[in-house]
Write a protein that holds these residues in place. Structure first.
Motif, PDB file in Angstrom:
ATOM      1  N   MET A   1      80.656  11.315  39.574  1.00 12.66           N
ATOM      2  CA  MET A   1      79.002  11.518  40.348  1.00 12.66           C
ATOM      3  C   MET A   1      79.107  13.119  40.091  1.00 12.66           C
ATOM      4  O   MET A   1      79.858  14.082  40.998  1.00 12.66           O
ATOM      5  N   ARG A   2      77.995  13.609  39.598  1.00 12.58           N
ATOM      6  CA  ARG A   2      77.909  15.025  39.874  1.00 12.58           C
ATOM      7  C   ARG A   2      77.061  15.634  40.960  1.00 12.58           C
ATOM      8  O   ARG A   2      76.060  15.043  41.386  1.00 12.58           O
ATOM      9  N   THR A   3      77.328  16.825  41.733  1.00 16.99           N
ATOM     10  CA  THR A   3      76.803  17.188  42.790  1.00 16.99           C
ATOM     11  C   THR A   3      76.023  18.697  42.340  1.00 16.99           C
ATOM     12  O   THR A   3      76.956  19.301  41.805  1.00 16.99           O
ATOM     13  N   VAL A   4      74.946  18.884  42.470  1.00 13.88           N
ATOM     14  CA  VAL A   4      74.357  20.141  42.137  1.00 13.88           C
ATOM     15  C   VAL A   4      74.646  21.246  42.983  1.00 13.88           C
ATOM     16  O   VAL A   4      74.732  21.114  44.405  1.00 13.88           O
ATOM     17  N   ALA A   5      75.418  22.600  42.449  1.00 12.33           N
ATOM     18  CA  ALA A   5      76.037  23.387  43.474  1.00 12.33           C
ATOM     19  C   ALA A   5      75.247  24.752  43.407  1.00 12.33           C
ATOM     20  O   ALA A   5      74.517  24.932  42.096  1.00 12.33           O
ATOM     21  N   GLY A   6      75.087  25.533  44.430  1.00  8.81           N
ATOM     22  CA  GLY A   6      74.540  26.914  44.286  1.00  8.81           C
ATOM     23  C   GLY A   6      75.704  27.968  44.211  1.00  8.81           C
ATOM     24  O   GLY A   6      76.937  27.653  44.321  1.00  8.81           O
ATOM     25  N   ARG A   7      75.172  29.294  44.321  1.00 10.43           N
ATOM     26  CA  ARG A   7      76.042  30.220  44.123  1.00 10.43           C
ATOM     27  C   ARG A   7      77.313  30.342  44.972  1.00 10.43           C
ATOM     28  O   ARG A   7      78.401  30.913  44.831  1.00 10.43           O
ATOM     29  N   HIS A   8      77.052  29.798  46.441  1.00 10.66           N
ATOM     30  CA  HIS A   8      77.898  30.107  47.242  1.00 10.66           C
ATOM     31  C   HIS A   8      78.679  28.798  47.424  1.00 10.66           C
ATOM     32  O   HIS A   8      79.718  28.852  48.725  1.00 10.66           O
ATOM     33  N   ASN A   9      78.662  27.925  46.730  1.00 13.56           N
ATOM     34  CA  ASN A   9      79.755  26.747  47.062  1.00 13.56           C
ATOM     35  C   ASN A   9      81.046  27.146  46.801  1.00 13.56           C
ATOM     36  O   ASN A   9      81.566  27.833  45.913  1.00 13.56           O
ATOM     37  N   ARG A  10      81.830  26.641  47.817  1.00 16.01           N
ATOM     38  CA  ARG A  10      83.430  26.971  48.096  1.00 16.01           C
ATOM     39  C   ARG A  10      84.030  26.680  46.664  1.00 16.01           C
ATOM     40  O   ARG A  10      85.176  27.491  46.236  1.00 16.01           O
ATOM     41  N   HIS A  11      83.931  25.604  45.849  1.00 16.39           N
ATOM     42  CA  HIS A  11      84.429  25.416  44.684  1.00 16.39           C
ATOM     43  C   HIS A  11      84.325  26.411  43.575  1.00 16.39           C
ATOM     44  O   HIS A  11      85.229  26.785  42.765  1.00 16.39           O
ATOM     45  N   LEU A  78      80.669  19.589  39.489  1.00 15.46           N
ATOM     46  CA  LEU A  78      79.402  20.218  40.006  1.00 15.46           C
ATOM     47  C   LEU A  78      78.591  20.409  38.684  1.00 15.46           C
ATOM     48  O   LEU A  78      78.984  20.737  37.629  1.00 15.46           O
ATOM     49  N   GLU A  79      77.423  20.265  39.108  1.00 20.62           N
ATOM     50  CA  GLU A  79      76.260  20.854  38.037  1.00 20.62           C
ATOM     51  C   GLU A  79      75.563  22.243  38.387  1.00 20.62           C
ATOM     52  O   GLU A  79      74.936  22.249  39.470  1.00 20.62           O
ATOM     53  N   VAL A  80      75.491  23.061  37.613  1.00 21.22           N
ATOM     54  CA  VAL A  80      74.979  24.386  37.850  1.00 21.22           C
ATOM     55  C   VAL A  80      73.841  24.860  36.867  1.00 21.22           C
ATOM     56  O   VAL A  80      74.008  24.269  35.860  1.00 21.22           O
ATOM     57  N   PRO A  81      72.976  25.682  37.095  1.00 21.34           N
ATOM     58  CA  PRO A  81      72.248  26.236  36.065  1.00 21.34           C
ATOM     59  C   PRO A  81      72.795  27.067  35.195  1.00 21.34           C
ATOM     60  O   PRO A  81      73.910  27.768  35.376  1.00 21.34           O
ATOM     61  N   PRO A  82      72.193  27.661  34.029  1.00 18.33           N
ATOM     62  CA  PRO A  82      72.721  28.452  32.958  1.00 18.33           C
ATOM     63  C   PRO A  82      73.332  29.838  33.485  1.00 18.33           C
ATOM     64  O   PRO A  82      74.361  30.238  33.156  1.00 18.33           O
ATOM     65  N   GLY A  83      72.485  30.564  34.280  1.00 23.61           N
ATOM     66  CA  GLY A  83      72.768  31.624  34.855  1.00 23.61           C
ATOM     67  C   GLY A  83      74.153  31.673  35.717  1.00 23.61           C
ATOM     68  O   GLY A  83      74.921  32.540  35.391  1.00 23.61           O
ATOM     69  N   LEU A  84      74.357  30.878  36.502  1.00 23.97           N
ATOM     70  CA  LEU A  84      75.478  30.788  37.284  1.00 23.97           C
ATOM     71  C   LEU A  84      76.588  30.213  36.512  1.00 23.97           C
ATOM     72  O   LEU A  84      77.716  30.631  36.677  1.00 23.97           O
ATOM     73  N   PHE A  85      76.528  29.371  35.466  1.00 23.06           N
ATOM     74  CA  PHE A  85      77.499  28.916  34.559  1.00 23.06           C
ATOM     75  C   PHE A  85      77.908  30.207  33.810  1.00 23.06           C
ATOM     76  O   PHE A  85      79.206  30.208  33.499  1.00 23.06           O
ATOM     77  N   GLY A  86      77.210  31.204  33.317  1.00 25.67           N
ATOM     78  CA  GLY A  86      77.621  32.194  32.730  1.00 25.67           C
ATOM     79  C   GLY A  86      78.164  33.238  33.450  1.00 25.67           C
ATOM     80  O   GLY A  86      79.274  33.735  32.858  1.00 25.67           O
TER      81      GLY A  86
END
Length: 274
Positions: A1-11, A78-86
């Motif tokens: 299962m994927r969890t949507v993550a933001g910039r400040h996620n500890r992982h 975790l699932e992240v948007p393109p900018g954060l993945f980059g």
């Protein structure tokens, strides 16, 4: 299962720290980027501790079912948007998948327990692209293991892993040992040391590379460490007039000559044409 993550996620903060070699080594982990390399890792049986996916950057059609199953085994996905993945990726054109897996076994002694000559020794080969290319050649040309000394480029770093194209997980790549310790381990194990050196008196086909031999590829500027001073030195002829070959090319030449000799002596299968 994927969890949507933001910039400040500890992982994600942990992933950023793993961009440093010393942190990866202390944690005993490898960063795996892109579906192709992840597929090699999955086939090697390594399970991801942590994975990050960006659906917008994945290849058309998404991930193959086998990789989706592999991701389900991850401790966290975790699932992240393109900018954060980059920001997390180590490639210029990220492919939407980044995972953390445990290092494969890297004990130097274990890598030599059931050797199929030759073994390849990287002595301060610094460029990670060359390191990865040498690991790839070692695997392709039937070497038993790749051994390294400190100050060699990290074979488990992102650039070297890409250059190795998955070979890092198909051949033992041992953790570094100081050159005197590694030379002693090899000689004590019955290996003959053979080094690539422009000043070498032997041509590749004149040296005996068919037996239990360690092929030492040294630093392109400094040559071999004095600890390998007992090595027979091979000079590679260059009738085109070039001053030298880079480490990856020199290593491939010696590995192929070792394979040719072993095939001729019955110690290895006759190489098939590519």
């Amino acid at each position: 299962m994927r969890t949507v993550a933001g910039r400040h996620n500890r992982h994600l903060a942990y992933l950023r720290r793993l961009g440093r070699r010393r942190v990866r080594q202390a944690e005993g982990v490898v960063l795996v980027e892109g579906p192709r390399l992840a597929g090699e890792v999955a086939r090697a049986g390594l399970v991801p501790r942590l994975a990050v996916v960006c659906p917008d950057l994945l290849p058309p059609g998404g991930l193959p079912p086998a990789l989706e199953t592999w991701l389900e085994e991850a401790g966290v996905t975790l699932e992240v948007p393109p900018g954060l993945f980059g920001e997390l990726a180590h490639t210029e054109s990220p492919q939407g998948l980044l995972a953390v897996v445990d290092e494969p076994s890297r004990d130097p002694s274990s890598a030599l327990e059931t050797p199929r000559a030759p073994v390849l020794v990287l002595d301060r080969v610094r460029d990670p692209g060359n390191v990865g290319a040498l690991v790839r050649s070692a695997h392709a040309l039937g070497a038993a293991a790749v051994l390294t000394v400190p100050a060699t480029g990290d074979p488990l770093g992102p650039k070297a892993l890409r250059a190795a194209a998955g070979a890092t997980f198909r051949i033992p790549v041992a953790r570094p040992l100081p050159a005197p310790d590694l030379a002693g381990l090899l000689v004590g194990g019955g290996f003959r040391l053979v080094g690539a050196d422009p000043r070498g008196a032997l041509l590749p086909w004149e040296a005996d590379l068919a037996g239990k031999v360690a092929l030492v590829i040294g630093n392109e500027t400094a040559g071999l460490d004095p600890a390998f001073g007992g090595a027979a030195l091979i000079g590679i002829p260059m009738p085109g007039g070039a001053e030298s070959l880079n480490a990856a090319a020199a290593g491939a030449v010696l590995l192929y000559e070792a394979l040719r000799q072993r095939a001729g002596s019955g110690l290895a299968p006759t190489p098939e044409r590519a």
